[in-house]
Design an enzyme around this catalytic site. Structure first.
Site, short mmCIF file in Angstrom:
data_model
loop_
_atom_site.label_atom_id
_atom_site.label_comp_id
_atom_site.label_asym_id
_atom_site.label_seq_id
_atom_site.Cartn_x
_atom_site.Cartn_y
_atom_site.Cartn_z
CD GLU A 162 -2.74 1.32 2.49
OE1 GLU A 162 -2.55 0.55 3.45
OE2 GLU A 162 -3.65 2.16 2.46
CE LYS B 54 -5.93 -0.29 1.72
NZ LYS B 54 -6.66 -0.94 2.80
N GLY C 30 -10.33 8.84 2.71
CA GLY C 30 -11.05 10.04 3.16
C GLY C 30 -12.11 10.50 2.16
NE ARG D 131 -10.28 7.04 6.37
CZ ARG D 131 -9.33 7.90 6.01
NH1 ARG D 131 -9.43 9.17 6.39
NH2 ARG D 131 -8.31 7.54 5.27
P1 13P Z 1 -9.28 3.97 4.22
O1 13P Z 1 -10.10 3.28 3.16
O2 13P Z 1 -10.09 4.57 5.31
O3 13P Z 1 -8.30 4.93 3.59
O4 13P Z 1 -8.42 2.86 4.93
C1 13P Z 1 -7.78 1.93 4.18
C2 13P Z 1 -6.55 1.48 4.85
O5 13P Z 1 -6.39 0.32 5.13
C3 13P Z 1 -5.50 2.46 5.16
O6 13P Z 1 -4.29 1.80 5.44
#
Ligand code: 13P
Length: 337
Positions: free
Chosen positions: A177, A219, A263, A292
């Site tokens: 990610e 990701k 966000g 989120r």
């Molecule tokens: P969000 O979708 O809230 O950005 O979280 C994903 C996530 O795993 C962040 O590391």
């Protein structure tokens, strides 16, 4: 479910439009989420909340993997069943966040690197025994005055590649990610340029460490206008530029891509993903790994109260289904009502 090969695990998680529920908020982050609904964060309240999500009907068929925080992977539900077993019973695989958060790149630097490589191999051995099938490591890149620097991008991508290699040596699928943050007044084009550079660097590093790309899930962030940018790009532009950026920088043999929501509003995160899948023309699965954007509605409905659990589960199940539709390009606003 016997999935032994890394490629099979990665493909299973994103099969048939399924996506990933990111429920791996650290103790500090989940406290912030609970503060927003005036609920105390305790081991019990965190368990109640997460068990509520994992038991929801909408897990089945829509969620192929759940990313957990260390505490949750070891936790028992109300009736003594391991939470990871509840997840498996819903047809999803349990995964684990293995990074240890951020630290400044240099003294006085606004830029960060991600920590956690030192004892990663040892921790992976334990997580594998506890049933984790995949892992997550998040690198953070900020756009601002003079940043990101090449040094920051390179150092973060080297660590992501080192992480991925260690995880694969322990028979789990790494989610890599590299998040380019939405915070700031940068334009969509600025985000396009930085995201391209980051992804390009990431795949150079993964290749140089001989990471198995077919056993890896990416990701990424979407290519999107900064939160404070005066001109916000529309859904179609975000979708077109994100797909273009991915096609230019991501190898075709990668198993799958699952976006973070970063966000964005619940509806934006769904609409953008749907628009990309309607454009098509790429080889990988394009799905979601939202925190989120999958949880917000449920959290606001739950409010820490037992009597709201059923309606909170419905709110979560609805978002899970909407995002599955988006992952197959079959979503439209009419489905939201
Ligand atoms: P969000 O979708 O809230 O950005 O979280 C994903 C996530 O795993 C962040 O590391």
């Amino acid at each position: 479910m016997s999935l032994t090969n890394l490629n099979e695990i990665a493909e299973y998680i994103l099969s048939n439009g399924k996506g990933i529920l990111a429920a791996d908020e650290s103790t500090g982050t989940i406290k912030k989420r609970f503060d927003s609904i005036d609920t105390e964060s305790t081991e019990l309240s965190r368990r109640t909340y997460r068990e509520m999500l994992f038991q929801a009907d909408g897990m089945k068929g829509n969620i192929g993997g759940v990313i957990l925080f260390d505490e949750t992977l070891r936790q028992l539900g109300a009736d003594g069943t391991l939470l990871s077993e509840i997840i498996s019973n819903q047809g999803a695989l349990p995964g684990i966040k293995v990074d240890k958060g951020l630290s400044p790149l240099d003294e006085n630097s606004l830029e960060t690197v991600t920590m956690g490589l030192d004892d990663l191999d040892e921790r992976c051995k334990e997580y594998f025994k506890l049933g984790a099938k995949f892992t997550k490591w998040r690198a953070v890149i900020n756009i601002g005055n003079g940043i990101p620097t090449d040094k920051c991008i390179e150092e973060n991508m080297i660590r992501l590649a080192d992480y991925a290699k260690i995880v694969q040596n322990n028979n789990m699928v790494p989610i890599v990610e590299p998040e380019v943050l939405m915070d700031g007044s940068h334009t969509l084009n600025d985000c396009f340029i930085v995201t391209s550079k980051v992804l390009n660097s990431l795949f150079i590093q993964l290749k140089s460490k001989d990471v198995n790309i077919k056993g890896t899930i990416l990701k990424p962030n979407m290519v999107i206008s900064g939160t404070n940018c005066s001109e916000q790009a529309g859904v179609q532009e975000v979708a077109e530029q994100t797909v273009k950026c991915l096609i230019e920088n991501v190898p075709e043999d990668l198993s799958g891509i699952a976006f973070l929501s970063g966000g964005q509003s619940d509806i934006d995160a769904t609409a953008h993903l749907d628009a990309m899948n309607k454009i098509g023309g790429f080889k990988w699965k394009l799905s979601f790994s939202y925190g989120r954007a999958l949880q917000q509605a449920a959290l606001k409905t739950w409010l820490g109260k037992e009597e709201n659990i059923t309606s909170a589960q419905s709110a979560f199940s609805h978002r899970a289904l909407m995002n599955k539709k988006a992952a197959t390009g079959e979503w439209h606003t009419g489905l939201e009502n």
